[in-house]
Design a protein around this motif. Sequence first.
Motif, PDB file in Angstrom:
ATOM      1  N   SER A  27       0.830  -1.209   0.000  1.00 58.84           N
ATOM      2  CA  SER A  27       0.000   0.000   0.000  1.00 58.84           C
ATOM      3  C   SER A  27       0.869   1.266   0.000  1.00 58.84           C
ATOM      4  O   SER A  27       0.609   2.218  -0.736  1.00 58.84           O
ATOM      5  N   ILE A  28       1.902   1.259   0.832  1.00 63.09           N
ATOM      6  CA  ILE A  28       2.822   2.402   0.889  1.00 63.09           C
ATOM      7  C   ILE A  28       3.513   2.565  -0.468  1.00 63.09           C
ATOM      8  O   ILE A  28       3.632   3.676  -0.989  1.00 63.09           O
ATOM      9  N   TRP A  40       0.255  14.464  -3.567  1.00 67.05           N
ATOM     10  CA  TRP A  40       1.322  14.617  -2.578  1.00 67.05           C
ATOM     11  C   TRP A  40       0.826  14.331  -1.154  1.00 67.05           C
ATOM     12  O   TRP A  40       1.572  13.802  -0.332  1.00 67.05           O
ATOM     13  N   LYS A  41      -0.431  14.632  -0.875  1.00 66.31           N
ATOM     14  CA  LYS A  41      -0.962  14.373   0.471  1.00 66.31           C
ATOM     15  C   LYS A  41      -1.004  12.875   0.761  1.00 66.31           C
ATOM     16  O   LYS A  41      -0.776  12.456   1.891  1.00 66.31           O
ATOM     17  N   ASN A  42      -1.275  12.072  -0.269  1.00 62.31           N
ATOM     18  CA  ASN A  42      -1.260  10.616  -0.086  1.00 62.31           C
ATOM     19  C   ASN A  42       0.139  10.138   0.274  1.00 62.31           C
ATOM     20  O   ASN A  42       0.302   9.251   1.119  1.00 62.31           O
ATOM     21  N   LEU A  50       3.936   5.039   7.886  1.00 61.06           N
ATOM     22  CA  LEU A  50       5.208   4.320   7.999  1.00 61.06           C
ATOM     23  C   LEU A  50       5.873   4.612   9.340  1.00 61.06           C
ATOM     24  O   LEU A  50       6.377   3.713  10.011  1.00 61.06           O
ATOM     25  N   GLN A  51       5.835   5.858   9.754  1.00 59.48           N
ATOM     26  CA  GLN A  51       6.402   6.237  11.053  1.00 59.48           C
ATOM     27  C   GLN A  51       5.619   5.573  12.187  1.00 59.48           C
ATOM     28  O   GLN A  51       6.215   5.099  13.160  1.00 59.48           O
ATOM     29  N   ARG A  52       4.306   5.501  12.056  1.00 58.02           N
ATOM     30  CA  ARG A  52       3.482   4.825  13.065  1.00 58.02           C
ATOM     31  C   ARG A  52       3.799   3.335  13.123  1.00 58.02           C
ATOM     32  O   ARG A  52       3.785   2.733  14.193  1.00 58.02           O
ATOM     33  N   LEU A  74      11.255   0.330  -0.656  1.00 50.58           N
ATOM     34  CA  LEU A  74      10.472   1.550  -0.871  1.00 50.58           C
ATOM     35  C   LEU A  74      11.335   2.639  -1.529  1.00 50.58           C
ATOM     36  O   LEU A  74      12.503   2.781  -1.183  1.00 50.58           O
ATOM     37  N   PRO A  75      10.756   3.421  -2.415  1.00 48.79           N
ATOM     38  CA  PRO A  75      11.506   4.527  -3.029  1.00 48.79           C
ATOM     39  C   PRO A  75      11.518   5.758  -2.107  1.00 48.79           C
ATOM     40  O   PRO A  75      11.016   6.828  -2.471  1.00 48.79           O
TER      41      PRO A  75
END
Length: 193
Positions: A27-28, A40-42, A50-52, A74-75
């Motif tokens: 999903s990320i 960009w908000k997504n 990701l931080q959570r 992840l990019p």
Amino acid sequence: NLSSIIRSISDPITIESEAGLDLFFESIQLDFGNTHADKWKNRRDSLIKLQRLIAGRNIQIHGTEVIIAHMQGLPLQTQIEDLRSQVTRQSCKVTVYLAYILKEKFEVLAGLWFPSMLKLAISGNRVLAQQGEKCILQVCALGGTGYPCLITLLCDGCVGKYHQNHIKCCVIAVTVALRVWSRKLLDDHSTII
């Protein structure tokens, strides 16, 4: 700073199953891959998720190597170099928080993402450049015993024909490394330093 990053994490995410973890990272990946200007908000929201996830017990459940392998896929470099300050700010928060959690095990990710942090630090946009500088210094300060893969990159960056902010960041990062990183690591690379 680190304490504000830690305070900003609300509602940590813990995923018990390997399949659930794979779906989360897929999903990320999808959100990161959608680079349209209006999305960009997504990307920022996925960085927050990701931080959570990092704040949850996932490293204990799945192991450091599994989380690092997912992060390598992840990019994040693209997010660090984004033109939206909210995306780059959140990318730097994720990077610094991971460096804090993983200490010297962060080295593989530091080697992967550091060139993008240096690009951010030389941005013509002052806000982005400051975010890059701050991220670089915090990552170096949180490096535990240090990141051998960065020593040559940082030392070369101090003397090469680079943008003045690139040189400045590398000089300050080497200074931080000399104060914080393991004496043995630094002695092993004394010919470079």
